[in-house]
Enzyme design. Structure first.
Site, mmCIF file in Angstrom:
data_model
loop_
_atom_site.group_PDB
_atom_site.id
_atom_site.type_symbol
_atom_site.label_atom_id
_atom_site.label_comp_id
_atom_site.label_asym_id
_atom_site.label_seq_id
_atom_site.Cartn_x
_atom_site.Cartn_y
_atom_site.Cartn_z
ATOM 1 N N ILE A 471 0.839 -1.209 0.000
ATOM 2 C CA ILE A 471 0.000 0.000 0.000
ATOM 3 C C ILE A 471 0.869 1.252 0.000
ATOM 4 O O ILE A 471 0.432 2.331 0.379
ATOM 5 C CB ILE A 471 -0.982 -0.007 1.190
ATOM 6 C CG1 ILE A 471 -0.249 -0.002 2.534
ATOM 7 C CG2 ILE A 471 -1.891 -1.227 1.113
ATOM 8 C CD1 ILE A 471 -1.198 0.152 3.738
ATOM 9 N N THR A 473 3.975 0.776 1.272
ATOM 10 C CA THR A 473 4.867 0.392 2.350
ATOM 11 C C THR A 473 6.194 -0.159 1.846
ATOM 12 O O THR A 473 7.157 -0.206 2.603
ATOM 13 C CB THR A 473 4.154 -0.684 3.170
ATOM 14 O OG1 THR A 473 3.415 -1.504 2.257
ATOM 15 C CG2 THR A 473 3.167 -0.058 4.127
ATOM 16 N N LYS A 691 10.719 -5.719 13.128
ATOM 17 C CA LYS A 691 9.420 -5.379 13.717
ATOM 18 C C LYS A 691 8.767 -4.322 12.830
ATOM 19 O O LYS A 691 9.325 -3.926 11.808
ATOM 20 C CB LYS A 691 9.603 -4.886 15.154
ATOM 21 C CG LYS A 691 10.017 -6.014 16.098
ATOM 22 C CD LYS A 691 9.989 -5.633 17.575
ATOM 23 C CE LYS A 691 11.142 -4.776 17.972
ATOM 24 N NZ LYS A 691 11.415 -4.810 19.431
ATOM 25 N N GLY A 692 7.608 -3.869 13.231
ATOM 26 C CA GLY A 692 6.904 -2.868 12.425
ATOM 27 C C GLY A 692 7.475 -1.481 12.641
ATOM 28 O O GLY A 692 8.101 -1.198 13.666
ATOM 29 N N GLU A 695 3.769 2.553 11.693
ATOM 30 C CA GLU A 695 2.845 3.252 12.585
ATOM 31 C C GLU A 695 3.572 3.900 13.749
ATOM 32 O O GLU A 695 3.141 4.933 14.268
ATOM 33 C CB GLU A 695 1.769 2.270 13.077
ATOM 34 C CG GLU A 695 1.005 1.707 11.906
ATOM 35 C CD GLU A 695 -0.230 0.907 12.266
ATOM 36 O OE1 GLU A 695 -1.121 0.827 11.424
ATOM 37 O OE2 GLU A 695 -0.299 0.365 13.390
#
Ligand code: FES
Ligand code: FES
Lengths: 734, 169
Positions: A471, A473, A691-692, A695
């Site tokens: 998207i 990302t 990890k992410g 956000e």
């Protein structure tokens, strides 16, 4: 592959391709206009007709009657679908309100009809002729008014609306230094640049939908459920998505109306939701009222921390979990959190980038700034004194990695934090009052099962297929990097195919879980493919090396493609997780720094410098990771300074429902942005040790701006967005 | 219905169109040049930016039939994946995009912005109207502000444009 023990050394650790700043492999397509988005599949459907959505003109009530006669007689009209003639429709697992309203209306601009015509212009013109007679009912649209009547929402597993540790009331009452403040965050819109759009084509009772969606498997299931079809009969194709931010996690009305329209018209139909409908028709981030209480000793140690949040939603909707971070971010023996949910008849509230933490951190990190001031402590020092290396609610549960203090200290040095005057309103440069602000960043790392299929052909090219989405990302690129690293190939020898429901089910894009989980799924499939290749070539798989397009063991070396010389090799697997997320709290950390100027006469706010320091596991691609973070920082500027869906509390809708009224940051608002990623690998998170991050970059930004505005002016605004009118009356004398 | 013919990316195209068809929909739906994006259809986002006669416009705000004989350049006319325009290549290098939906509009705008500054056209932030505007970060950001990027790639876009303009970032 089951991931249930911490990762040890694996081929990813070679870091030949992973970890390098790599330009997007889909970049040339996107920058030359050749990437195909949902509404653009000219070769797929034969001569599609155009659908145009009619939205409800009331927020709550019933449709008494619909007169379609004039619309039907309009030039070019092929069919019109309403709830009356659509047949029986179910409701998707992930939808709160129905996607086609009538006779009951659940919210303003809920779709009530789709007009299908030969051309877009004809469909649009005919849609204006649909005559709907409503009987409006009284609704609730005001969160503040609904606050007292708000109920305790049902819990979900570990996620309970109320948490209590120790004795918060007594500890707070006894604390020598206290803060008890209430903050508000408004309803916000995703406002992604590509509208929700879909093209539907039927082949008998089989449906293909070219759409724009973050979660292919969820949405395929919900299409099937809504239309009463077996899941196997639904195919979703969504390789390029023009932004989502949570707004495209779910099935929305464009897809269902395209499908219904195509069935009625007996030919492919495409529907792009018109921009002015998007803000009320689809989901949004719900507004919150948050009360935060912090008690501390004179030593700056928190003894009591409490966070309550009120939000609203339609019946069956969920609360905005704005207290989430407060359960984990700071130490303190006595703690409580509570979520309360008011029933509102506004459009459906649902996830938007960092649901929970984004609005939660907007409030908590102002509260921390206020508390630091009361304690006469530097905001960084106050946060550092209350750092915890264990989950403060379950102190036997350590964080897998937690470098919050390092993020703050490194950021402070890089940003020149020591130049900040602790006394607000003291730095003046010409007509500008200048302020510095900071906030911690925090967002949990989520583990989700994710699958992929990899194919090796005789040319030595590896093709990855997964229903993962990109998207914006950078999924295409990091997945290619993962497969290239695992198979010992250059990036050019990897082809990545995404966003198709005929591919293995992935984690999808949401909750900043996409990158770590989807690449881990590709890792798992590649481990299998390596075994297959080794076997095929007659190697003992334990000591085989894959590098430079060769497979080698001892002094024997064979080109990778040779393993597929008598036919393509295929391997498929998923990553599945054991208990590591239970035994260890997995979160991502960071620190945001902002310098801004406030015009002494007009209170105009101009951001001058921004820095984010992030500690979020291994950074798979520093180039796309930086983009995720600066994009989030930009969204944080919007949240701080301008973004607010204005609620008409009498008739129940968001008034500013287009891109002229709902303001988001533009070029002129955003200065050069700096990002720093701390060197970190997290063996608890996955074999990728990542990890992410997408956000994390948003959580805390708005509070850093609010704190900088306070530092510049001495004005503490606790109600977002911080617009000029909230400052003007209180500005210090010029 | 009416007929119109104009030049798109160097090719003359003749169309028979509903007079209500915007230039944007003529490009996307009739010529299948979908590189030009529809973000709002109301002149609020810039995703539909193309150049007509060398000037950038929002193609959603103009009817196709008004462009008889005009020369239109879209993102497809600037370059191809194999032969990218320097601005397209700079966007890739600096990661001046994420989802890519605003990107064709940003790139068409950026190319036109450099021409506008070269032509001495002032902007809202130009201090002295008697002096040729310079390509400062402030000028660039002001002039690009009609192109929204919700993914928030602005900082990287500024670097891409600056590099193409030949001024160090
Ligand atoms: S589509 Fe033309 S400005 Fe948005
Ligand atoms: S790249 Fe997504 S809106 Fe700009």
């Amino acid at each position: 592959m089951k991931f249930d023990t911490p990762a040890t050394t694996n081929p990813i650790d070679q870091l030949k391709i992973i970890g390098h700043a790599t330009s997007r492999i889909d970049g040339p397509l996107k920058t030359t206009g050749r990437a195909t988005y949902a509404y653009e599949w000219h070769d797929a459907g034969s001569r599609p007709a155009y659908g145009y959505i009619v939205g409800s003109a009331i927020a709550k009530g019933r449709i008494v009657s619909i007169d379609l006669s004039r619309a039907k007689a309009a030039p070019g009209v092929i069919s019109i679908v309403t709830a009356e003639n659509a047949g029986k429709l179910g409701k998707g697992n992930y939808n709160t309100a129905k996607l086609l309203g009538g006779p009951e209306i659940d919210h303003y601009h809920q779709a009530v009809a789709v007009v299908v015509a030969e051309t877009f212009e004809q469909a649009r013109a005919a849609a204006q002729l649909v005559q709907v007679n409503y009987s409006a009912a009284k609704g609730s649209f005001d969160l503040a008014a609904g606050r007292d009547g708000a109920a305790k929402p049902p819990g979900r597993g570990d996620d309970q609306p109320d948490t209590n540790v120790g004795d918060f009331p007594s500890a707070f009452a006894a604390a020598p230094v206290q803060l008890d403040a209430t903050y508000t965050t408004p309803d916000q819109a995703h406002a992604m640049m590509e509208p929700h759009a879909s093209m539907a084509a039927w082949d008998g009772d089989k449906l293909t939908l070219w759409t724009s969606n973050q979660m292919i498997a969820w949405t395929t299931g919900d299409v099937a459920k809504t239309l009463g079809l077996p899941k196997e009969n639904v195919r979703l194709i969504s390789p390029f998505i023009g932004g989502g931010f949570g707004g495209k996690l779910f099935l929305r009305s464009d897809a269902i109306l395209a499908a219904l329209g195509a069935r009625a018209a007996n030919r492919p139909v495409k529907v792009a939701m018109q921009r002015p409908l998007m803000f009320n028709n689809t989901t949004h981030r719900p507004a919150t009222i948050q009360r935060i209480r912090i008690g501390a000793g004179r030593d700056g140690k928190i003894t009591a921390i409490g966070h309550e949040s009120w939000s609203g939603n339609l019946p069956e909707g969920r609360p905005e979990t704005a207290v989430q971070q407060t359960r984990l971010l700071y130490a303190g023996e006595n703690r409580m959190t509570a979520l309360r949910l008011a029933m509102l008849d506004l459009p459906e509230g649902n996830a938007m980038r960092a649901p929970g933490e984004a609005p939660g951190m907007m409030a908590l990190e102002i509260a921390m700034d206020e508390m630091a001031e009361r304690l006469n402590l530097d905001p960084i020092e106050f946060r550092a004194r209350n750092d915890t290396q264990v989950d403060p609610e379950h102190t036997n549960r350590p964080f897998s990695q937690r470098q919050l203090v390092a993020c703050m200290k490194i950021g402070a040095e890089r940003f020149g934090w020591s130049a900040r005057n602790a006394e607000p309103g003291k730095r003046r440069e010409g007509r500008w009052l200048v302020g510095l602000g900071m906030a911690a960043a925090f967002r949990n790392n989520l583990l989700m099962k994710s699958g992929a299929r990899v194919r090796l052909d005789r040319s030595g090219t590896v093709t990855v297929e997964t229903d993962m989405t990109d998207i914006g990302t950078g999924s295409y690129t990091i997945i290619a990097q993962t497969a290239a690293e695992m198979m010992g190939l250059p990036l050019e020898k990897v082809v990545v195919r995404l966003g198709d429901s005929s591919f293995p089910v992935s984690a999808g894009s949401g909750g900043q879980f996409g990158a770590n989980n989807s690449t881990s799924g590709v890792y798992a499939a590649c481990v299998k493919l390596r075994e297959t290749v080794a076997q095929k070539l007659g190697f003992n798989s334990a000591d085989v090396a894959f590098s430079d397009g060769q497979v080698s063991s001892g002094n024997r070396s064979v080109p990778l493609g040779q393993a597929a010389s008598d036919g393509e090799l295929l391997a498929e697997d998923s990553i599945e997780y054991g208990d590591l997320a239970k035994t260890h709290q997995q979160s991502t950390f960071g620190a945001h720094f902002v310098e801004l100027g406030v015009d002494v006469a007009t209170a105009e706010i101009r951001v001058r410098r921004m820095l984010a320091v992030c500690a979020a596991g291994r950074v798979l691609n520093p180039k796309t990771a930086r983009s995720q973070v600066i994009g989030a920082m930009t969204m944080g500027v919007g949240a701080a300074l301008m973004e607010e869906l204005a609620v008409d509390k009498r008739t129940g809708f968001f008034v500013n429902h287009d891109l002229a009224g709902y303001e988001v940051p533009v070029h002129a608002d955003i200065p050069h942005q700096d990002t720093i990623f701390l060197d970190e690998t997290d063996p608890m998170s996955s074999p990728m040790k990542a990890k992410g991050i997408g956000e994390l970059g948003l959580c805390g930004v708005a509070a850093a701006l609010a704190n900088a505005i306070y530092n510049a002016t001495g004005i503490r605004v606790r109600d977002y967005p911080i617009t000029l009118d909230k400052l003007l009356q209180r500005m210090p004398d010029a | 219905m009416a007929t119109v013919s104009f030049n798109v990316n160097g090719e003359v195209r003749a169309l028979k169109l509903d007079t209500r068809t915007t230039l944007l929909d003529a490009l996307r739906e009739h010529l299948h040049l979908t590189g030009t994006k529809k973000g709002c259809d109301h002149g609020q986002c810039g995703a539909c930016t193309v150049t007509v006669g060398g000037q950038r416009i929002n193609s959603c705000l103009t009817l196709a039939v008004m462009h008889e004989g005009d020369s239109v350049t879209t993102i497809e006319g600037l370059g191809t994946p194999e032969h990218m325009h320097p601005m397209q290549a700079a966007f890739v290098k600096h990661d001046g995009f994420q989802c890519g939906y605003c990107t064709p509009g940003q790139i068409c705008s950026a190319v036109a912005v450099l021409d506008e500054i070269k032509a001495g056209i002032p902007s809202h932030v130009t201090g002295d109207l008697n002096v040729a505007p310079e390509l400062t970060n402030a000028e660039l950001r002001e002039r690009m502000s009609g192109n929204i990027c919700r993914c928030g790639a602005y900082s990287n876009i500024a670097e891409a444009i600056t590099e193409v303009a030949g001024r160090p970032a």
